[in-house]
Design a protein around this motif. Structure first.
Motif, PDB file in Angstrom:
ATOM      1  N   VAL A 257      10.881 -23.041  -7.603  1.00 28.01           N
ATOM      2  CA  VAL A 257      10.155 -23.308  -6.035  1.00 28.01           C
ATOM      3  C   VAL A 257       8.922 -23.666  -6.137  1.00 28.01           C
ATOM      4  O   VAL A 257       8.348 -24.660  -5.434  1.00 28.01           O
ATOM      5  N   LEU A 258       8.271 -22.632  -6.972  1.00 22.54           N
ATOM      6  CA  LEU A 258       6.694 -22.763  -7.411  1.00 22.54           C
ATOM      7  C   LEU A 258       6.395 -24.136  -7.899  1.00 22.54           C
ATOM      8  O   LEU A 258       5.407 -24.859  -7.535  1.00 22.54           O
ATOM      9  N   LEU A 259       7.068 -24.464  -8.911  1.00 24.36           N
ATOM     10  CA  LEU A 259       6.869 -25.717  -9.592  1.00 24.36           C
ATOM     11  C   LEU A 259       7.179 -26.919  -8.734  1.00 24.36           C
ATOM     12  O   LEU A 259       6.122 -27.859  -8.699  1.00 24.36           O
ATOM     13  N   LEU A 260       7.883 -27.092  -7.801  1.00 25.08           N
ATOM     14  CA  LEU A 260       8.250 -28.086  -6.851  1.00 25.08           C
ATOM     15  C   LEU A 260       7.038 -28.120  -5.671  1.00 25.08           C
ATOM     16  O   LEU A 260       6.620 -29.194  -5.353  1.00 25.08           O
ATOM     17  N   ALA A 261       6.742 -26.957  -5.464  1.00 27.22           N
ATOM     18  CA  ALA A 261       5.632 -26.764  -4.141  1.00 27.22           C
ATOM     19  C   ALA A 261       4.464 -27.419  -4.974  1.00 27.22           C
ATOM     20  O   ALA A 261       3.650 -28.231  -4.382  1.00 27.22           O
ATOM     21  N   ALA A 262       3.988 -27.014  -6.382  1.00 23.91           N
ATOM     22  CA  ALA A 262       2.891 -27.288  -6.929  1.00 23.91           C
ATOM     23  C   ALA A 262       2.890 -28.885  -7.148  1.00 23.91           C
ATOM     24  O   ALA A 262       1.750 -29.585  -6.721  1.00 23.91           O
ATOM     25  N   GLU A 263       4.060 -29.419  -7.734  1.00 25.19           N
ATOM     26  CA  GLU A 263       3.935 -30.938  -7.704  1.00 25.19           C
ATOM     27  C   GLU A 263       3.767 -31.784  -6.303  1.00 25.19           C
ATOM     28  O   GLU A 263       3.023 -32.718  -6.285  1.00 25.19           O
ATOM     29  N   LYS A 264       4.534 -31.024  -5.226  1.00 25.68           N
ATOM     30  CA  LYS A 264       4.106 -31.852  -3.798  1.00 25.68           C
ATOM     31  C   LYS A 264       2.474 -31.520  -3.433  1.00 25.68           C
ATOM     32  O   LYS A 264       2.202 -32.348  -2.897  1.00 25.68           O
TER      33      LYS A 264
ATOM     34  N   ARG B 216       0.778  -1.321   0.032  1.00 26.32           N
ATOM     35  CA  ARG B 216       0.023  -0.085  -0.131  1.00 26.32           C
ATOM     36  C   ARG B 216       0.713   1.348   0.067  1.00 26.32           C
ATOM     37  O   ARG B 216       0.626   2.400   0.657  1.00 26.32           O
ATOM     38  N   LYS B 217       1.966   1.150  -0.782  1.00 30.62           N
ATOM     39  CA  LYS B 217       2.821   2.424  -1.009  1.00 30.62           C
ATOM     40  C   LYS B 217       3.569   2.902   0.275  1.00 30.62           C
ATOM     41  O   LYS B 217       3.970   3.924   0.302  1.00 30.62           O
ATOM     42  N   ARG B 218       3.490   2.070   1.246  1.00 28.43           N
ATOM     43  CA  ARG B 218       4.009   2.384   2.537  1.00 28.43           C
ATOM     44  C   ARG B 218       5.633   2.383   2.205  1.00 28.43           C
ATOM     45  O   ARG B 218       6.031   1.627   1.444  1.00 28.43           O
ATOM     46  N   PRO B 219       6.426   3.078   3.025  1.00 26.18           N
ATOM     47  CA  PRO B 219       7.804   3.097   3.021  1.00 26.18           C
ATOM     48  C   PRO B 219       8.518   1.814   2.939  1.00 26.18           C
ATOM     49  O   PRO B 219       8.086   0.916   3.852  1.00 26.18           O
ATOM     50  N   GLN B 220       9.487   1.562   2.129  1.00 19.39           N
ATOM     51  CA  GLN B 220      10.099  -0.024   2.083  1.00 19.39           C
ATOM     52  C   GLN B 220      10.881  -0.320   3.160  1.00 19.39           C
ATOM     53  O   GLN B 220      10.977  -1.423   3.501  1.00 19.39           O
ATOM     54  N   ARG B 221      11.253   0.775   3.962  1.00 21.70           N
ATOM     55  CA  ARG B 221      11.909   0.352   5.417  1.00 21.70           C
ATOM     56  C   ARG B 221      11.140  -0.201   6.259  1.00 21.70           C
ATOM     57  O   ARG B 221      11.696  -0.798   7.301  1.00 21.70           O
ATOM     58  N   LEU B 222       9.856  -0.317   6.199  1.00 22.70           N
ATOM     59  CA  LEU B 222       9.004  -1.022   6.962  1.00 22.70           C
ATOM     60  C   LEU B 222       8.843  -2.577   6.721  1.00 22.70           C
ATOM     61  O   LEU B 222       8.287  -3.022   7.661  1.00 22.70           O
ATOM     62  N   PHE B 223       9.285  -2.854   5.839  1.00 23.90           N
ATOM     63  CA  PHE B 223       9.207  -4.183   5.141  1.00 23.90           C
ATOM     64  C   PHE B 223      10.578  -4.870   5.026  1.00 23.90           C
ATOM     65  O   PHE B 223      11.764  -4.369   4.911  1.00 23.90           O
ATOM     66  N   ARG B 224      10.583  -6.361   5.093  1.00 25.12           N
ATOM     67  CA  ARG B 224      11.683  -7.171   4.862  1.00 25.12           C
ATOM     68  C   ARG B 224      11.188  -8.097   3.956  1.00 25.12           C
ATOM     69  O   ARG B 224      10.119  -8.535   4.032  1.00 25.12           O
ATOM     70  N   GLU B 225      12.213  -8.481   2.862  1.00 19.25           N
ATOM     71  CA  GLU B 225      11.921  -9.310   1.760  1.00 19.25           C
ATOM     72  C   GLU B 225      12.212 -10.780   2.329  1.00 19.25           C
ATOM     73  O   GLU B 225      13.582 -10.800   2.356  1.00 19.25           O
ATOM     74  N   GLU B 226      11.513 -11.768   2.095  1.00 16.78           N
ATOM     75  CA  GLU B 226      12.103 -12.929   1.994  1.00 16.78           C
ATOM     76  C   GLU B 226      11.693 -13.936   1.008  1.00 16.78           C
ATOM     77  O   GLU B 226      10.598 -13.636   0.427  1.00 16.78           O
ATOM     78  N   GLN B 227      12.221 -15.236   0.926  1.00 15.51           N
ATOM     79  CA  GLN B 227      11.732 -16.238   0.073  1.00 15.51           C
ATOM     80  C   GLN B 227      11.183 -17.488   0.808  1.00 15.51           C
ATOM     81  O   GLN B 227      11.874 -18.021   1.423  1.00 15.51           O
ATOM     82  N   LEU B 228      10.188 -17.867   0.217  1.00 15.22           N
ATOM     83  CA  LEU B 228       9.455 -18.789   0.879  1.00 15.22           C
ATOM     84  C   LEU B 228      10.205 -20.218   0.334  1.00 15.22           C
ATOM     85  O   LEU B 228      10.429 -20.369  -0.748  1.00 15.22           O
ATOM     86  N   THR B 229      10.050 -21.307   1.095  1.00 16.64           N
ATOM     87  CA  THR B 229      10.674 -22.597   0.707  1.00 16.64           C
ATOM     88  C   THR B 229       9.676 -23.344   0.175  1.00 16.64           C
ATOM     89  O   THR B 229       8.473 -23.013   0.106  1.00 16.64           O
TER      90      THR B 229
ATOM     91  N   ASP C  30       8.664 -26.362   0.944  1.00 17.50           N
ATOM     92  CA  ASP C  30       7.622 -26.633   2.035  1.00 17.50           C
ATOM     93  C   ASP C  30       6.550 -25.793   2.476  1.00 17.50           C
ATOM     94  O   ASP C  30       5.603 -25.885   2.708  1.00 17.50           O
ATOM     95  N   GLU C  31       7.377 -24.467   2.458  1.00 19.48           N
ATOM     96  CA  GLU C  31       6.367 -23.274   3.050  1.00 19.48           C
ATOM     97  C   GLU C  31       5.405 -23.092   1.968  1.00 19.48           C
ATOM     98  O   GLU C  31       4.269 -22.758   2.170  1.00 19.48           O
ATOM     99  N   CYS C  32       5.794 -23.021   0.622  1.00 17.94           N
ATOM    100  CA  CYS C  32       4.678 -22.673  -0.026  1.00 17.94           C
ATOM    101  C   CYS C  32       3.737 -23.808  -0.118  1.00 17.94           C
ATOM    102  O   CYS C  32       2.364 -23.413  -0.287  1.00 17.94           O
ATOM    103  N   CYS C  33       3.946 -25.122  -0.079  1.00 16.86           N
ATOM    104  CA  CYS C  33       3.037 -26.341   0.057  1.00 16.86           C
ATOM    105  C   CYS C  33       2.237 -26.219   0.916  1.00 16.86           C
ATOM    106  O   CYS C  33       1.023 -26.420   1.054  1.00 16.86           O
ATOM    107  N   ASP C  34       2.743 -25.731   2.463  1.00 18.38           N
ATOM    108  CA  ASP C  34       2.218 -25.584   3.459  1.00 18.38           C
ATOM    109  C   ASP C  34       0.708 -24.774   3.550  1.00 18.38           C
ATOM    110  O   ASP C  34      -0.136 -24.895   3.821  1.00 18.38           O
ATOM    111  N   TYR C  35       1.459 -23.504   3.028  1.00 19.62           N
ATOM    112  CA  TYR C  35       0.291 -22.395   2.676  1.00 19.62           C
ATOM    113  C   TYR C  35      -0.822 -22.773   1.985  1.00 19.62           C
ATOM    114  O   TYR C  35      -1.989 -22.577   1.999  1.00 19.62           O
ATOM    115  N   LEU C  36      -0.522 -23.395   0.707  1.00 17.33           N
ATOM    116  CA  LEU C  36      -1.487 -23.954  -0.130  1.00 17.33           C
ATOM    117  C   LEU C  36      -2.393 -24.919   0.340  1.00 17.33           C
ATOM    118  O   LEU C  36      -3.319 -24.960   0.183  1.00 17.33           O
ATOM    119  N   SER C  37      -1.667 -25.806   1.015  1.00 15.34           N
ATOM    120  CA  SER C  37      -2.495 -27.070   1.907  1.00 15.34           C
ATOM    121  C   SER C  37      -3.638 -26.624   2.568  1.00 15.34           C
ATOM    122  O   SER C  37      -4.607 -26.814   2.811  1.00 15.34           O
TER     123      SER C  37
END
Length: 275
Positions: free
Chosen positions: A156-163, A96-109, A111-118
């Motif tokens: 990562v997404l392709l592997l999570a989808a397969e799982k 929502r256009k808030r300053p970038q310093r308020l956030f940190r960027e991470e990458q889901l693994t 397993d994490e992608c699959c768990d959220y989708l599950s």
């Protein structure tokens, strides 16, 4: 002689009926595909809370969605990158256009992608035990990660989808939109001007491949009957006040009304031409 590689699309264990109730959640590619379903009179809800790029945000939409439970849900995964609000530790769906310093960027693994989708699939199943879920990976590349970084994210997404498919046999199916664009079309003429998003021609082709695999015979028959009506309703007359056009529109509306009687699940409001 064949000059391209045709991606095989396996027939799913279910078929999509005419005017099926559907839910599309995911990247802007989900918007592009979902709009086509809406235009063809499927009772489709498309990204009700905005575009959702990552599996966690897909879950957030499913959690918040309070509409009629879909018979078919389509998850289109764009990236495994997430933005976390430092103050709360929560993954946000939109900065929502808030300053970038308020956030940190991470990458889901994977397993994490699959768990959220599950969790999203489990919620849908709790609302409709007969629901089917189609998961796909968006062919849209993310240049801001660099093309190597974008490829890693898609992997990562392709592997999570397969799982996920393996975790929910008979419920979750994988549709290879990513592979169709990158391995079958494989040409910049199938991209929009930014050279990142698929062109309308590419989206139409993916729709054709999807419909060939997933639509029931009744659905194909319905679309054959609906297509000339849709084209007539989309006609822009030179003189909309002429009697000739009024007669043409009345005849088209009558045909649409008859089609709605034939297919009771077709949502039709003659007052707004059903478009």
């Amino acid at each position: 002689m064949e000059f391209r590689t045709i991606v095989s699309v396996e027939r799913p264990q279910f078929s999509i009926r005419p005017c099926e109730r559907m839910l599309f959640v995911g990247s802007c590619f989900a918007d592009s595909m979902g709009r086509r379903f809406v235009e063809d009179k499927f009772r489709a809800v498309v990204n009700p809370f905005g575009v959702m790029y990552n599996p966690a945000s897909v879950l957030h939409t499913v959690e918040r969605y309070e509409g009629e439970p879909p018979a078919v849900a389509v998850f289109t995964l764009g990236t495994n990158h997430v933005y976390i609000l430092k103050e709360t530790g929560e993954i946000v769906d939109n900065c929502r256009k808030r300053p970038q310093r308020l956030f940190r960027e991470e990458q889901l693994t994977v397993d994490e992608c699959c768990d959220y989708l599950s969790r999203a699939v489990d919620i849908l199943l709790s609302r409709n035990a007969g629901v089917h879920v189609v998961v796909t990976v968006s062919p849209i590349r993310y240049a801001k990660y660099g093309f190597h970084g974008s490829a890693l994210s898609k992997a990562v997404l392709l592997l999570a989808a397969e799982k996920l498919v393996g975790r929910y046999p008979g419920v979750v199916e994988y549709f290879p939109a990513y592979e169709i664009v990158n391995d079958e079309l494989r040409d910049y003429r199938f991209y929009a001007e930014d050279m990142l998003h698929p062109s309308q021609q590419a989206v139409s082709y993916i729709w054709e491949r999807f419909s060939a695999a997933y639509f029931s015979d009744d659905t194909r028959k319905f679309l054959e009957e609906w297509r000339p009506i849709k084209e007539a309703l989309g006609h822009r007359p030179f003189n909309p006040d002429s009697q000739e056009y009024k007669d043409f529109l009345a005849a088209t509306m009558h045909k649409a009304g008859l089609l709605a009687e034939k297919y009771p699940d077709m949502e039709w409001d003659g007052a707004n031409c059903g478009t």
